[in-house]
Write a protein that holds these residues in place. Structure first.
Motif, mmCIF file in Angstrom:
data_model
loop_
_atom_site.group_PDB
_atom_site.id
_atom_site.type_symbol
_atom_site.label_atom_id
_atom_site.label_comp_id
_atom_site.label_asym_id
_atom_site.label_seq_id
_atom_site.Cartn_x
_atom_site.Cartn_y
_atom_site.Cartn_z
ATOM 1 N N ASP A 20 0.852 -1.182 0.000
ATOM 2 C CA ASP A 20 0.000 0.000 0.000
ATOM 3 C C ASP A 20 0.888 1.233 0.000
ATOM 4 O O ASP A 20 1.953 1.241 0.628
ATOM 5 N N SER A 59 2.087 4.254 1.415
ATOM 6 C CA SER A 59 2.033 4.883 2.733
ATOM 7 C C SER A 59 3.386 5.507 3.048
ATOM 8 O O SER A 59 4.368 5.290 2.343
ATOM 9 N N THR A 60 3.433 6.243 4.140
ATOM 10 C CA THR A 60 4.674 6.896 4.552
ATOM 11 C C THR A 60 5.710 5.888 5.052
ATOM 12 O O THR A 60 6.857 6.259 5.284
ATOM 13 N N PHE A 81 -2.840 9.925 -1.732
ATOM 14 C CA PHE A 81 -1.711 9.965 -0.796
ATOM 15 C C PHE A 81 -1.309 11.403 -0.504
ATOM 16 O O PHE A 81 -1.071 11.781 0.643
ATOM 17 N N GLU A 92 -3.862 13.101 1.768
ATOM 18 C CA GLU A 92 -3.811 12.570 3.134
ATOM 19 C C GLU A 92 -2.585 13.055 3.897
ATOM 20 O O GLU A 92 -2.596 13.112 5.128
ATOM 21 N N ASN A 93 -1.519 13.404 3.158
ATOM 22 C CA ASN A 93 -0.265 13.778 3.814
ATOM 23 C C ASN A 93 0.120 15.242 3.629
ATOM 24 O O ASN A 93 1.257 15.626 3.908
#
Length: 192
Positions: A6, A8-9, A29, A32-33
């Motif tokens: 996935d 993600s960070t 992404f 969301e960030n």
């Protein structure tokens, strides 16, 4: 087969770059960030890779959108800087070339990189681009990996179906590494 991670960070840039992600996933992404989500897929990919490795958010490059209104277009009219395909342009080319006219990508690129030339020269270039297309494989821009993959799949497998090509594409994009077609991808359609 390894599962595609996935986005993600927790990923590092190298891992992120080795998998295929849809533009929608990249934009999600970013939102969301707190990263800017504008731009093309390649630009967003670079922004995310930088963020994953450094934690820095690169600013978005501002593009000035001041365009002059296009007046009457004739064959002697000079192609304007910052050319944008419009209904006025489409009407002109349909009148000169015929109802079969479209704006293929290669012609759009020609128009955008040849400001200062005339529309008569653009018409000549259009016919030349069509001739070149008939002679061989057209170049698909790098960000259109799916289109390139499907074309190459059918070139290597003329008797296969679109369903099989898509199954192979889904298999390929879940793997780390490049997303170009290889005969080994056919393992995804052995059951179809």
């Amino acid at each position: 087969m390894t599962e595609r991670p996935d986005l993600s960070t927790k990923l590092d840039a190298a891992t992120f770059r080795s998998y295929y992600y849809l533009k929608e996933e990249l934009v999600s992404f970013c939102r969301e960030n707190g990263l800017p989500a504008s731009g093309g897929k390649e630009e967003i990919t670079e922004r995310i890779a930088c963020y994953l490795d450094t934690g820095r958010i690169n600013p978005v490059k501002k593009v000035s959108k001041s365009r002059k209104e296009v007046g009457v277009i004739t064959e002697q009219t000079i192609i304007e800087p910052d050319f944008v395909c419009s209904e006025k342009h489409r009407a002109f080319f349909k009148e000169k070339i015929g109802n079969s006219f479209s704006f293929p990508v290669a012609f759009q690129k020609w128009l955008k990189t040849n400001s200062g030339k005339t529309y008569a020269q653009a018409i000549e270039a259009y016919y030349q681009i069509l001739e070149e297309k008939k002679k061989g494989k057209t170049v698909i821009d790098r960000q259109f990996e799916y289109n390139t993959y499907i074309r190459d799949f059918f070139e290597a497998n003329p008797g296969k179906t679109l369903q099989q090509a898509i199954a192979c594409w889904k298999y390929k994009k879940a793997l780390p590494g490049h997303n170009r077609y290889e005969d080994a991808d056919l393992t995804a359609v052995k059951d179809l």
